[in-house]
Design a protein around this motif. Structure first.
Motif, short mmCIF file in Angstrom:
data_model
loop_
_atom_site.label_atom_id
_atom_site.label_comp_id
_atom_site.label_asym_id
_atom_site.label_seq_id
_atom_site.Cartn_x
_atom_site.Cartn_y
_atom_site.Cartn_z
N ARG A 136 -12.11 2.83 -35.18
CA ARG A 136 -12.50 3.93 -34.29
C ARG A 136 -13.82 3.62 -33.58
O ARG A 136 -13.98 3.89 -32.39
N ARG A 137 -14.80 3.06 -34.29
CA ARG A 137 -16.11 2.77 -33.66
C ARG A 137 -15.97 1.72 -32.56
O ARG A 137 -16.58 1.83 -31.50
N GLN A 138 -15.18 0.70 -32.82
CA GLN A 138 -14.99 -0.35 -31.82
C GLN A 138 -14.31 0.21 -30.58
O GLN A 138 -14.67 -0.13 -29.45
N VAL A 139 -13.31 1.07 -30.76
CA VAL A 139 -12.64 1.68 -29.61
C VAL A 139 -13.60 2.57 -28.84
O VAL A 139 -13.59 2.59 -27.61
N LYS A 140 -14.47 3.28 -29.55
CA LYS A 140 -15.43 4.16 -28.87
C LYS A 140 -16.39 3.35 -28.02
O LYS A 140 -16.69 3.72 -26.87
N ARG A 141 -16.88 2.21 -28.56
CA ARG A 141 -17.77 1.36 -27.75
C ARG A 141 -17.05 0.80 -26.54
O ARG A 141 -17.63 0.70 -25.45
N GLU A 142 -15.79 0.45 -26.69
CA GLU A 142 -15.04 -0.10 -25.57
C GLU A 142 -14.81 0.97 -24.50
O GLU A 142 -14.87 0.68 -23.29
N GLU A 144 -16.82 3.49 -23.90
CA GLU A 144 -18.10 3.67 -23.22
C GLU A 144 -18.37 2.53 -22.23
O GLU A 144 -18.94 2.74 -21.16
N ARG A 145 -17.93 1.32 -22.59
CA ARG A 145 -18.15 0.19 -21.68
C ARG A 145 -17.24 0.28 -20.46
O ARG A 145 -17.62 -0.09 -19.35
N ASN A 146 -16.01 0.81 -20.65
CA ASN A 146 -15.07 0.92 -19.54
C ASN A 146 -15.26 2.18 -18.70
O ASN A 146 -14.59 2.35 -17.69
N TYR A 147 -16.14 3.08 -19.14
CA TYR A 147 -16.39 4.31 -18.37
C TYR A 147 -16.97 3.92 -17.02
O TYR A 147 -18.03 3.30 -16.94
N PRO A 148 -16.28 4.21 -15.90
CA PRO A 148 -16.80 3.82 -14.57
C PRO A 148 -18.20 4.39 -14.36
O PRO A 148 -18.42 5.59 -14.51
#
Length: 222
Positions: A136-142, A144-148
């Motif tokens: 879950r944490r890794q998906v959350k960071r990803e 946030e990184r993909n948020y335009p």
């Protein structure tokens, strides 16, 4: 008072004899003190005190208030009556028969687009244990990184809902957008994390099964 031969000259007797002398000395001192006070003290007299009355304000008595008459009584509603006494209350509508309504006059069924949409929609699979996202944490960071960054800077958020098809090993093998988050860029960012998601497999009793899950992904600018 003089000591006699029968009374011994003790300290107690000496104190008694001196008390008589001190008594008269005290009386004489008090008289002298009051005499001095009365002689040299200033003469006091009461001054004349006048109280000026406050200004009186005359209050005008208001005129007599006329109370208006109560409003007229509201008429009671009329008693409902039958408008047409000759009406046959048993008559409603004509009976529906195929003779009066031929099949060719009936409404056509809806188009098959709805059936096609239902065919493309994920199907429910019976399961006793639902899959659970492990990273879950890794998906959350990803996410946030993909948020335009343009949308983040502008304060634009969304909540796209994505269908994920999870196989027997917990891997995502297919994705499908269920509801848009209001912006295509947010929908693409939500579906881009499917490859890195790791789930625990769904179980139907003790057997792993392939299932569709619906996950809402929230993009919120802070």
């Amino acid at each position: 008072m003089k000591p006699t031969a029968n009374i011994p000259n003790t300290a107690n007797e000496s104190f008694k004899r001196s008390c008589c002398d001190w008594y008269w000395y005290s009386i004489a001192g008090a008289v002298m003190l009051h005499l001095v006070l009365f002689t040299f003290s200033p003469i006091m007299s009461s001054a004349e005190i006048n109280f000026m009355p406050a200004e009186l304000i005359a209050v005008e008595i208001p005129d007599v208030v006329t109370i208006p008459a109560p409003p007229p009584e509201v008429a009671r509603p009329a008693i409902p009556v039958l408008g047409t006494p000759d009406l046959d209350v048993h008559v409603t509508i004509a009976p529906t028969t195929f003779d009066a309504n031929p099949i060719e006059n009936l409404l056509l069924p809806p188009t098959t687009s709805g059936d096609a949409d239902r065919a493309r929609a994920p199907v429910f699979t019976l399961m006793t244990v639902e899959p659970e996202l492990k990273n879950r944490r890794q998906v959350k960071r990803e996410l946030e990184r993909n948020y335009p960054w343009r949308l983040r800077h502008a304060g634009v958020g969304g909540r796209p809902t994505v269908w994920f098809l999870i196989d027997e090993n917990g891997r995502v093998i297919k994705t499908r957008l269920n509801r848009s988050g209001g912006h295509p860029a947010l929908d693409e960012a939500a579906m881009a994390v499917a490859d890195m998601m790791e789930f625990s497999p769904a179980l139907n009793r003790d057997q792993s099964v392939r299932v569709w899950v619906e996950i809402p992904i929230v993009f919120e600018a802070r």
